[in-house]
Design an enzyme around this catalytic site. Structure first.
Site, short mmCIF file in Angstrom:
data_model
loop_
_atom_site.label_atom_id
_atom_site.label_comp_id
_atom_site.label_asym_id
_atom_site.label_seq_id
_atom_site.Cartn_x
_atom_site.Cartn_y
_atom_site.Cartn_z
N ASP A 177 48.17 -89.99 22.77
CA ASP A 177 47.76 -90.29 24.14
C ASP A 177 47.75 -89.00 24.96
OD1 ASP A 177 47.63 -91.76 26.79
OD2 ASP A 177 47.93 -93.46 25.47
N HIS A 208 49.05 -91.84 31.86
CA HIS A 208 48.62 -92.84 30.87
C HIS A 208 49.53 -92.87 29.65
CE1 HIS A 208 45.96 -94.71 27.83
NE2 HIS A 208 45.36 -95.30 28.85
N SER A 236 44.22 -100.52 27.18
CA SER A 236 45.23 -99.48 26.88
C SER A 236 46.64 -100.01 27.05
CB SER A 236 45.04 -98.27 27.80
OG SER A 236 44.04 -97.43 27.34
#
Length: 761
Positions: free
Chosen positions: A145, A210, A534
């Site tokens: 990620d 994220h 996600s």
């Protein structure tokens, strides 16, 4: 092939063109001598012990293709830990030469990707007090990620011992990332040939948020009192709080590149992770021209399950990404918590929109429609009603709330001095977004009534209230942005595999970012609320790790089967007794009246981690099964031998498997308009429930479809025993898009459920 990172982030608008994360292709050049970055995939590592010399082999191949002794300057990276290949700058002519060389499986562009919980675990019947395995702390989850914020309370290593002995990874430190700990046991970063922005960390540290968010959903520790500035308050936790985290940072402000994703897989597999979680995605019509597919295949060979997100390109069909049969494809569902933001007008009328608004307005403010505040000198006045860049007149907007005719991030409204923003359009509003100023996102009818109020008085005023949490009685359902099937590569493999919570999820956040991820936002927080597939993917990754902790010897396919066959497609009541107090968790079925795409939206159903630890039967598959499947897909002996590293791999009448023979836990039949078809599936189940047990078949399908199962009774005498059965599905001439039913093996204790789907293509 276009790749993307699939989380609904503030860097992309979800309803402009109904695409939340924008596909960006590398621009084409007409000149044949322009060099671009390509990935050269060469299959399995050589078995002659010459792994260390692979860089020399790669350089030699480049030299032959380029025709120059200076070819080494174009070699950017060599894969040599878990599979064979390299990254190089090539011209189109050199690509053709390399593609035809001995030992090359595929050559494809290094394409760019973009960035695609206090309540969610409870909602799927997985409370904090659930039974835990003593070996959970031995589980290592690799997170590919945007990095991690190591100081987050979710990653404190208090009470953790040393990393498991199987761990072979490293911690790549720098001045801003000085060490790992016994929770974050490894961290690496990759940016092959990419230039970084000055405000980015050239280290595993997360400047976006994220990666921190997804890592904490999978394996974050228990943090009481977590919230986003008071919203969604509770105890934040991951699915496996005692598990270890290995970080592989591949995403930067300018995107994520396939070469880096493949390098992360190369390392993660060699480092000894148990589960790989990848909230990235991309579509390619070829299995071995996609970095995630290649990485997941080699991970599968080493006993590692890869969990992936299906993408945020819903609502239309055939928008799904990550449809590789050897990985887990996860759709995003809602929980029963949603955030609404009310707007009160000067006439005391109140209208409800959606957003995550942490701001509080104490007074009424003047309100104006953006079309009445055009920046006639700026050249963009025709877009003023949309609040587009450089379209608003600052002198008319300053100090007012502005009404816009489209969803936007508030950049222009903020620059013009607006104190708040109301947006209206006709797109679905089944999730909430954060903005850098007080905002509410309305449907068109409510927005129109507000507009009518503006025209009814000379001094219109309004107040945008702080968001509140309300119960969503319709949950769970698949959110509108979640990509849908069917599978465009192999039509008769059903995708997605299952669904998991991916809407309004609270989890840890990078304090180098802001709530809305916009530079003009000043709010820095340790926990944030996000939506996207996600966020669904790490829920499934956490569940897979949870199952793995109870069954450390299970294969990736066995874990995947357990998750799929226990997915909830019916009302389930879960009661857990703790110290004489009963806690009741009710999980509802996926609703066909909302999800008219049926299994194309939710796959086998909503995730149920507790049931998945004890599924009764599993549909197992190994490398040989997938190789036989690839034979049936038309792969040559030469390509398969490179992919497997086995010169004995070949396709024959005995090994040329069909898609209907792949031991998959679901059944799909595609047919043309008004053309009937019959398919014969072969499946094998392994007993992991009660040693001596008898399972009987129960098939429930719509009228017209005929399903015959032989034999209809399976009797087992021991654990690990396997039984094979056939399923003949006869589909009539369809005139509707999709119909579905279920096939359930039951012994009175276990319900082993598989969807049966027939559809038009």
């Amino acid at each position: 092939m276009a790749l993307l990172l699939v989380g609904i982030m503030a860097s992309s608008l979800p309803w402009l063109g109904f695409i939340i994360c924008t596909l960006q292709f590398i621009s084409c050049q007409s000149s044949l001598d322009v060099r671009k970055t390509y990935i050269v995939y060469m299959g399995e590592l050589p078995k002659d012990g010459m792994i260390s010399s692979q860089s020399l082999v790669h350089t030699s191949m480049l030299q032959e293709a380029i025709g120059s002794s200076s070819s080494s300057e174009y070699l950017l990276h060599s894969y040599k830990n878990s599979f064979n290949g390299f990254v190089a700058k090539l011209t189109e002519e050199e690509v053709k030469k390399l593609s035809n060389m001995e030992g090359v499986v595929s050559v494809f562009p290094n394409e760019k990707m973009h960035l695609y919980t206090t309540k969610s675990w409870d909602f799927i019947g997985f409370p904090q007090e659930v039974e835990r395995s003593n070996t959970e702390s031995d589980i290592i989850v690799g997170i590919i990620d945007s990095g991690i914020w190591p100081e987050s309370a979710s990653f404190i290593d208090k009470g953790f011992g040393q990393p498991p002995q199987k761990w072979k990874g490293t911690c790549q430190t720098s001045s801003n990332f000085t060490s790992c700990n016994n929770k974050i046991i490894g961290a690496r970063y990759y940016h092959t040939g990419a230039k970084l922005d000055p405000n980015e960390f050239d280290s595993p540290r997360d400047s976006d948020g994220h990666g921190t968010h997804t890592a904490s959903i999978v394996a974050g520790g228990l943090v009481s009192g977590a919230s986003l500035l008071g919203l969604a308050s509770g105890t934040a936790r991951g699915g496996v709080p005692s598990a270890r985290i290995a970080v592989y940072k591949v995403c930067w402000s300018k995107g994520c590149y396939g070469a880096d994703v493949l390098a992360a897989f190369d390392d993660a597999i060699a480092h000894g992770v148990d589960i790989i979680s990848v909230s990235l995605g991309g579509y390619s019509p070829y299995y071995f021209e996609n970095p995630i597919s290649i990485g997941a295949f080699h991970a599968m060979k080493k006993g590692i399950l890869t969990s992936t997100a299906v993408g945020n390109y819903g609502y239309d069909r055939a928008t799904i990404t990550n449809l590789w049969p050897w990985s887990l494809s996860v759709a995003a569902s809602t929980t029963d918590r949603k955030f609404v933001t009310k707007v009160k007008l000067g006439n005391n009328q109140v209208y409800e929109g959606v957003s995550i608004n942490t701001f509080k307005m104490n007074v009424m403010y003047p309100i104006i429609h953006a079309r009445d505040a055009q920046n006639t000198a700026g050249g963009a006045s025709q877009y003023a009603s949309l609040c587009d860049d450089n379209s608003l007149n600052k002198s008319l907007i300053n100090g007012k709330i502005v009404l816009c005719d489209a969803l936007n991030w508030g950049k222009e409204a903020t620059a013009a001095g607006a104190v708040g923003m109301i947006m209206r359009d006709e797109a679905p509003k089944d999730f909430s977004l954060s903005f850098s100023l007080p905002a509410s996102y309305m449907d068109w009818s409510n927005g129109t009534e507000i507009d009518q109020y503006l025209n009814s008085t000379s001094k219109p005023t309004a107040n945008i209230q702080r968001s509140i949490e309300v119960k969503d009685e319709l949950a769970p359902f698949i959110v509108s942005f979640s990509s849908r099937g069917p599978n465009l590569i192999t039509r008769d493999i059903l995708k997605p595999d299952l669904s998991a919570p991916g809407v309004n999820i609270l989890a840890a956040w990078s304090e180098a970012s802001t709530v809305s991820e916009k530079k003009w936002d000043t709010r820095v927080v340790p926990y944030n609320i996000m939506s996207g597939t996600s966020m669904a993917c790490p829920h499934a990754s956490g569940a897979a790790a949870y199952v793995k902790s109870f069954h450390p010897t299970w294969s990736p396919s066995a874990i995947k089967s357990a998750l799929m066959t226990t997915g909830i497609g019916f009302i389930s009541f879960v009661t857990i007794h703790i110290e004489q107090e009963s806690l009741h968790y009710i999980t509802s079925p996926m609703k066909s009246e909302i999800n008219t795409d049926l299994e194309f939206a939710y796959g086998s159903g909503q995730l149920d981690p507790v049931k998945a630890t004890n599924p009764g039967l599993v549909y197992d598959a190994n490398e040989t099964d997938y190789i036989n499947f690839l034979c049936g897909e038309g792969f040559s002996n030469k390509k398969l031998q490179l992919i497997t590293g086995d010169t004995n791999s070949s396709c024959s009448a005995d090994t040329n498997g069909t898609v209907w023979a792949l031991n998959y836990p679901s059944f799909a039949v595609s047919t043309k308009y008004k053309v009937g078809v019959t398919r014969n599936f072969t499946r094998t189940v392994t007993n992991v429930g009660t040693p001596a047990s008898t399972y009987k078949i129960n098939v429930n399908v719509p009228a017209g479809i005929s399903v015959e199962v032989k034999p209809s009774v399976l009797s087992f005498k021991s654990l690990g025993q396997k039984k094979t059965f056939s399923v003949i599905v006869m589909v009539p001439a369809l005139d509707t898009g999709i119909i579905s039913g279920t096939l359930v093996w039951s012994d009175g204790v276990y319900q082993v459920r598989s969807p049966i789907v027939a559809y038009l293509y």
